[in-house]
Design a protein around this motif. Structure first.
Motif, mmCIF file in Angstrom:
data_model
loop_
_atom_site.group_PDB
_atom_site.id
_atom_site.type_symbol
_atom_site.label_atom_id
_atom_site.label_comp_id
_atom_site.label_asym_id
_atom_site.label_seq_id
_atom_site.Cartn_x
_atom_site.Cartn_y
_atom_site.Cartn_z
ATOM 1 N N SER A 131 0.751 -1.233 0.034
ATOM 2 C CA SER A 131 0.040 -0.183 0.256
ATOM 3 C C SER A 131 0.307 1.876 -0.041
ATOM 4 N N LYS A 132 1.862 0.956 0.524
ATOM 5 C CA LYS A 132 3.536 2.672 0.501
ATOM 6 C C LYS A 132 3.637 2.426 -1.054
ATOM 7 N N VAL A 133 4.260 1.235 -1.249
ATOM 8 C CA VAL A 133 5.151 1.448 -2.313
ATOM 9 C C VAL A 133 4.241 2.122 -4.177
ATOM 10 N N ALA A 134 2.715 1.096 -3.807
ATOM 11 C CA ALA A 134 2.312 1.571 -5.127
ATOM 12 C C ALA A 134 1.692 3.150 -5.042
ATOM 13 N N LEU A 135 2.317 3.979 -4.058
ATOM 14 C CA LEU A 135 2.061 5.149 -3.725
ATOM 15 C C LEU A 135 3.166 5.466 -4.538
ATOM 16 N N TYR A 136 4.659 5.465 -4.416
ATOM 17 C CA TYR A 136 5.600 5.861 -5.068
ATOM 18 C C TYR A 136 5.309 6.154 -6.394
ATOM 19 N N ASP A 137 6.006 7.601 -6.664
ATOM 20 C CA ASP A 137 6.734 8.304 -7.517
ATOM 21 C C ASP A 137 7.977 8.322 -8.229
ATOM 22 N N GLU A 138 7.755 9.019 -9.356
ATOM 23 C CA GLU A 138 9.534 9.283 -9.662
ATOM 24 C C GLU A 138 10.173 9.999 -9.202
ATOM 25 N N PRO A 139 10.284 11.090 -8.009
ATOM 26 C CA PRO A 139 11.125 11.393 -7.247
ATOM 27 C C PRO A 139 11.451 10.285 -6.219
ATOM 28 N N ARG A 140 10.762 9.591 -5.770
ATOM 29 C CA ARG A 140 10.739 8.440 -4.833
ATOM 30 C C ARG A 140 11.405 7.439 -5.413
ATOM 31 N N VAL A 141 11.317 6.757 -6.788
ATOM 32 C CA VAL A 141 12.358 5.976 -7.448
ATOM 33 C C VAL A 141 13.976 6.760 -7.666
ATOM 34 N N GLU A 142 13.738 7.619 -7.723
ATOM 35 C CA GLU A 142 15.717 8.470 -7.699
ATOM 36 C C GLU A 142 16.199 8.206 -6.702
ATOM 37 N N GLU A 143 15.407 8.826 -5.766
ATOM 38 C CA GLU A 143 15.686 8.162 -3.841
ATOM 39 C C GLU A 143 16.194 7.137 -3.548
ATOM 40 N N ILE A 144 15.632 6.258 -4.091
ATOM 41 C CA ILE A 144 15.500 5.058 -3.480
ATOM 42 C C ILE A 144 17.378 3.953 -4.335
ATOM 43 N N MET A 145 17.608 4.603 -5.111
ATOM 44 C CA MET A 145 18.538 4.529 -6.323
ATOM 45 C C MET A 145 19.700 5.150 -5.547
ATOM 46 N N LYS A 146 19.133 5.877 -4.895
ATOM 47 C CA LYS A 146 20.375 6.462 -3.484
ATOM 48 C C LYS A 146 20.620 5.444 -2.334
ATOM 49 N N VAL A 147 19.581 4.640 -1.833
ATOM 50 C CA VAL A 147 20.352 3.962 -0.657
ATOM 51 C C VAL A 147 20.990 3.082 -0.324
ATOM 52 N N GLU A 148 22.007 3.064 -0.237
ATOM 53 C CA GLU A 148 23.435 2.850 -0.014
ATOM 54 C C GLU A 148 22.702 0.455 0.008
ATOM 55 N N GLY A 149 24.024 -0.079 -0.789
ATOM 56 C CA GLY A 149 23.111 -1.476 -0.570
ATOM 57 C C GLY A 149 22.232 -2.277 -1.538
ATOM 58 N N ILE A 150 21.966 -1.684 -1.893
ATOM 59 C CA ILE A 150 20.776 -1.760 -3.305
ATOM 60 C C ILE A 150 20.947 -2.138 -4.097
ATOM 61 N N ILE A 151 20.248 -3.023 -5.302
ATOM 62 C CA ILE A 151 20.123 -3.088 -6.709
ATOM 63 C C ILE A 151 20.467 -1.808 -7.656
ATOM 64 N N ARG A 152 20.452 -1.746 -7.906
ATOM 65 C CA ARG A 152 20.011 -0.442 -8.880
ATOM 66 C C ARG A 152 19.917 -0.274 -10.238
ATOM 67 N N SER A 153 18.803 -0.380 -10.207
ATOM 68 C CA SER A 153 17.992 -0.791 -11.977
ATOM 69 C C SER A 153 17.116 -0.042 -10.979
ATOM 70 N N PRO A 154 16.361 0.921 -12.469
ATOM 71 C CA PRO A 154 15.271 1.856 -12.134
ATOM 72 C C PRO A 154 14.462 0.740 -12.566
ATOM 73 N N ARG A 155 14.644 0.320 -13.945
ATOM 74 C CA ARG A 155 13.150 -0.616 -14.313
ATOM 75 C C ARG A 155 12.615 -1.219 -13.521
ATOM 76 N N LYS A 156 14.132 -2.373 -12.677
ATOM 77 C CA LYS A 156 13.315 -3.244 -11.918
ATOM 78 C C LYS A 156 12.276 -2.601 -10.494
ATOM 79 N N ILE A 157 12.982 -1.376 -10.188
ATOM 80 C CA ILE A 157 12.378 -0.622 -9.566
ATOM 81 C C ILE A 157 11.136 -0.187 -10.044
ATOM 82 N N ARG A 158 10.735 0.664 -10.534
ATOM 83 C CA ARG A 158 9.522 0.427 -11.364
ATOM 84 C C ARG A 158 8.703 -1.111 -11.235
#
Length: 191
Positions: A66-93
């Motif tokens: 329910s929280k993830v469904a509300l993510y927008d493009e700025p949130r994708v950019e924030e996730i890309m900056k999280v240390e230790g994450i798999i940095r794939s914008p396509r997978k995040i989207r």
């Protein structure tokens, strides 16, 4: 104690195998976590994803759909900056998109678990030859049907091979080897 051979001697894989993999899963939040991790795994080893699991949990609000469904493009950019994450914008989207579809399935079926387990009439499936290791596959008719239905509903990054892995992880398919201590336990767990 005998285990499925894929664990090797890695403590993280052993812990995942012993406590989670193949346990019949009826918790929707965990279903969403497992599906999201499968999305992230595409093209990578499962061990890589397990090593990044805590970073993924942090990045995706504990895999609360329910929280993830509300993510927008700025949130994708924030996730890309999280240390230790798999940095794939396509997978995040894809995970964000899947959260939206996941919620629709929950609304239609009462829970995502009810939707998923209905493909097997709420039974754990074991295929001939799997328990003795004489047959190893990466997908089958069940995973084809589930994947096809998920895609029709709008899920992405969930082809038949990925769905088969999820069905194994969620305990819908018991693919523990017969000599593994979890084999019989998985068949006996309450559904």
């Amino acid at each position: 104690m005998k285990r499925c051979s894929w664990t090797g001697d890695d403590p993280l894989l052993i812990d995942y195998h012993d406590k989670e993999w193949g346990v019949p899963l009826h918790d929707d939040r965990k279903q969403f976590e497992f599906i999201s991790m499968e999305v992230m795994q595409c093209g990578l080893s499962w061990l890589t994803v397990l090593r990044k699991r805590e970073a993924l949990r942090l990045a995706f609000d504990g895999f609360d759909p329910s929280k993830v469904a509300l993510y927008d493009e700025p949130r994708v950019e924030e996730i890309m900056k999280v240390e230790g994450i798999i940095r794939s914008p396509r997978k995040i989207r894809a995970i964000i998109n899947n959260a939206k579809v996941f919620l629709k399935i929950q609304e239609e079926f009462g829970s995502f678990s009810s939707y998923l387990w209905q493909f097997t009439d709420n039974r754990i499936v074991e295929y001939p030859g799997h328990a003795d290791g004489s047959v190893t596959i990466a997908k089958n008719d069940l995973s084809d049907r589930v994947s096809s239905d998920l895609k029709k509903r709008g899920f992405s990054y969930l082809g038949s091979i990925t769905v088969y892995s999820h069905l194994q992880a969620a305990g819908i398919i018991n693919d523990h080897h017969a000599s593994c201590f979890r084999y019989q336990q998985s068949n006996e767990l309450p559904k």
